[in-house]
Design an enzyme around this catalytic site. Structure first.
Site, short mmCIF file in Angstrom:
data_model
loop_
_atom_site.label_atom_id
_atom_site.label_comp_id
_atom_site.label_asym_id
_atom_site.label_seq_id
_atom_site.Cartn_x
_atom_site.Cartn_y
_atom_site.Cartn_z
N TYR A 31 0.82 -1.21 0.00
CA TYR A 31 0.00 0.00 0.00
C TYR A 31 0.85 1.26 0.00
O TYR A 31 2.07 1.19 0.16
CB TYR A 31 -0.95 0.00 1.20
CG TYR A 31 -0.31 0.30 2.53
CD1 TYR A 31 0.51 -0.63 3.17
CD2 TYR A 31 -0.50 1.53 3.16
CE1 TYR A 31 1.10 -0.34 4.39
CE2 TYR A 31 0.09 1.82 4.39
CZ TYR A 31 0.89 0.89 4.99
OH TYR A 31 1.48 1.17 6.19
N ARG A 50 7.89 4.04 -4.87
CA ARG A 50 8.07 3.11 -3.75
C ARG A 50 7.08 1.96 -3.85
O ARG A 50 7.42 0.81 -3.54
CB ARG A 50 7.92 3.84 -2.41
CG ARG A 50 8.25 2.95 -1.21
CD ARG A 50 8.29 3.71 0.09
NE ARG A 50 6.98 4.25 0.45
CZ ARG A 50 6.77 5.04 1.51
NH1 ARG A 50 7.78 5.38 2.30
NH2 ARG A 50 5.56 5.49 1.78
N ARG A 99 -7.79 -20.10 -1.46
CA ARG A 99 -6.74 -19.92 -0.46
C ARG A 99 -5.71 -21.05 -0.49
O ARG A 99 -6.04 -22.22 -0.25
CB ARG A 99 -7.35 -19.83 0.95
CG ARG A 99 -6.29 -19.49 2.00
CD ARG A 99 -6.85 -19.46 3.41
NE ARG A 99 -5.81 -19.11 4.37
CZ ARG A 99 -4.87 -19.96 4.80
NH1 ARG A 99 -4.85 -21.20 4.39
NH2 ARG A 99 -3.94 -19.55 5.67
N HIS A 101 -1.13 -21.15 -0.07
CA HIS A 101 0.01 -20.25 0.12
C HIS A 101 0.78 -19.87 -1.16
O HIS A 101 1.12 -18.71 -1.34
CB HIS A 101 0.98 -20.82 1.15
CG HIS A 101 0.48 -20.76 2.56
ND1 HIS A 101 -0.67 -21.40 2.97
CD2 HIS A 101 0.97 -20.13 3.65
CE1 HIS A 101 -0.86 -21.16 4.26
NE2 HIS A 101 0.12 -20.39 4.70
N LYS A 146 6.49 -1.84 1.99
CA LYS A 146 5.29 -1.27 2.61
C LYS A 146 4.15 -2.29 2.43
O LYS A 146 3.27 -2.14 1.58
CB LYS A 146 4.96 0.10 2.01
CG LYS A 146 4.11 0.96 2.95
CD LYS A 146 4.18 2.42 2.57
CE LYS A 146 3.14 3.27 3.26
NZ LYS A 146 3.25 3.36 4.72
N GLU A 178 12.27 2.41 14.22
CA GLU A 178 11.35 3.43 13.72
C GLU A 178 10.07 3.37 14.56
O GLU A 178 9.95 2.56 15.46
CB GLU A 178 11.05 3.21 12.23
CG GLU A 178 10.35 1.88 11.94
CD GLU A 178 10.01 1.68 10.46
OE1 GLU A 178 9.91 2.67 9.71
OE2 GLU A 178 9.83 0.51 10.08
N LEU A 202 11.11 1.32 7.10
CA LEU A 202 10.55 1.82 5.85
C LEU A 202 11.28 3.13 5.53
O LEU A 202 11.38 4.00 6.39
CB LEU A 202 9.05 2.08 5.98
CG LEU A 202 8.40 2.55 4.67
CD1 LEU A 202 8.24 1.36 3.71
CD2 LEU A 202 7.07 3.21 4.91
N1 PLP Z 1 7.64 3.78 8.94
C1 PLP Z 1 6.49 3.09 8.98
C2 PLP Z 1 6.46 1.75 9.64
C3 PLP Z 1 5.34 3.64 8.40
O1 PLP Z 1 4.17 2.95 8.44
C4 PLP Z 1 5.39 4.94 7.82
C5 PLP Z 1 4.22 5.57 7.22
O2 PLP Z 1 3.11 5.15 7.36
C6 PLP Z 1 6.61 5.60 7.82
C7 PLP Z 1 7.73 4.99 8.38
C8 PLP Z 1 6.74 6.97 7.21
O3 PLP Z 1 6.69 6.90 5.79
P1 PLP Z 1 6.17 8.10 4.91
O4 PLP Z 1 6.98 9.31 5.31
O5 PLP Z 1 6.48 7.68 3.51
O6 PLP Z 1 4.72 8.27 5.16
#
Ligand code: PLP
Length: 281
Positions: A31, A50, A99, A101, A146, A178, A202
């Protein structure tokens, strides 16, 4: 309001998904979340690039889509729903199949859906800062994707909510990675430290903007991991994301950061970020 699903705009009441969708059964999809400022999409190219990277990393074929085409869809959805300030959420799953895997037959079409929402920028929090807690990072080792699999993030954020905190800052052992939905920065002696953009975080689009702004402001931006102890003793702490922008953290667990007020470097970055938004709208 309108949503976008299976290549068309429909009323949200018509947004049906299959019980056999792999996103539903396995969290098998990806997403993005893109910001709308003043009716314009913000850093949409970076977000869609991304998305294509995430797709490639999980072997999801998005050849039928393009960055330009998806940006148009995003603009049109926001316009149809009269979103002036808000965001557009987009997800793609590996499609509908019984369903099982292993990946489904190559002819299985990805299921693409998007919705928009309207809301103001979080002015109060940006001015006064928020509280965060710390939690162990129990996620998998590909946090650079993501992915729709957000259970680790959901459990961390719920713990924050239970503790009246805005965010859960995660750590693997002593190393801060993070936030549950944000990137984390510790500022010490005029330098910004943040975890390197590797498989453990991320690589936020907001993080990339902050890096650029810090470089313009001649503030050292150091992509090296730091410890919980370093976080607690930082002069300033920031979290960032598409929805919360450059957000000051003034308290971590029971401890105030610095003097418990929003710091000077944070304010400088916030100003630069505001100018950046203006310049792009
Ligand atoms: N890290 C995680 C785990 C996130 O879910 C997000 C955004 O939802 C971010 C970092 C920040 O990413 P962005 O600046 O692209 O929104």
């Amino acid at each position: 309001s309108y949503i976008y699903i299976n290549d068309e705009f429909v009323d949200e009441s018509e947004g049906k998904v299959s019980y056999s969708d792999r996103g539903y059964n396995f969290g098998d999809g990806i997403y993005e979340y893109i910001r709308i400022y003043d009716g314009k999409v913000f850093t949409s190219k970076e977000h869609y690039e991304r998305l294509f990277r995430s797709a490639k990393e999980i072997g999801l074929n998005l050849d039928a889509y393009s960055v330009e085409g998806l940006t148009e869809v995003t603009k049109e959805l926001a316009a149809k729903n009269n979103v002036v300030n808000g965001g557009v959420y987009i997800q793609v799953t590996r499609g509908v199949a019984p369903r099982n895997h292993p990946f489904p037959d190559a002819s299985t079409k990805p299921v693409f859906s998007a919705f928009s929402k309207s809301y103001d920028r979080p002015y109060d929090e940006l001015e006064n800062g928020v509280k965060a807690i710390t939690v162990e990072d129990i996620r998998w080792l590909r946090c650079d994707i993501k992915s729709l699999n957000l259970l680790g993030n959901v459990l961390a954020k719920e713990k924050a909510t239970q503790n009246d905190a805005a965010e859960a800052i995660m750590h693997r052992g002593e190393t801060v990675t993070e936030g549950s939905s944000s990137n984390v920065y510790a500022i010490k002696d005029g330098k910004i430290y943040t975890h390197p953009a590797n498989n453990l975080i991320l690589n936020g689009i907001t993080r990339r903007v902050i890096k650029e702004l810090a470089e313009d402001l001649n503030i050292p931006f150091i992509e090296e991991s730091f410890t919980l102890d370093f976080l607690n003793n930082a002069d300033e702490v920031i979290i960032s994301s598409t929805s919360i922008e450059v957000m000051p953290v003034v308290q971590v667990n029971d401890q105030k950061i610095g003097d418990g007020k929003v710091g000077q470097i944070t304010k400088q970055l916030q100003n630069a970020f505001n100018n950046y938004i203006e310049s792009k709208s």
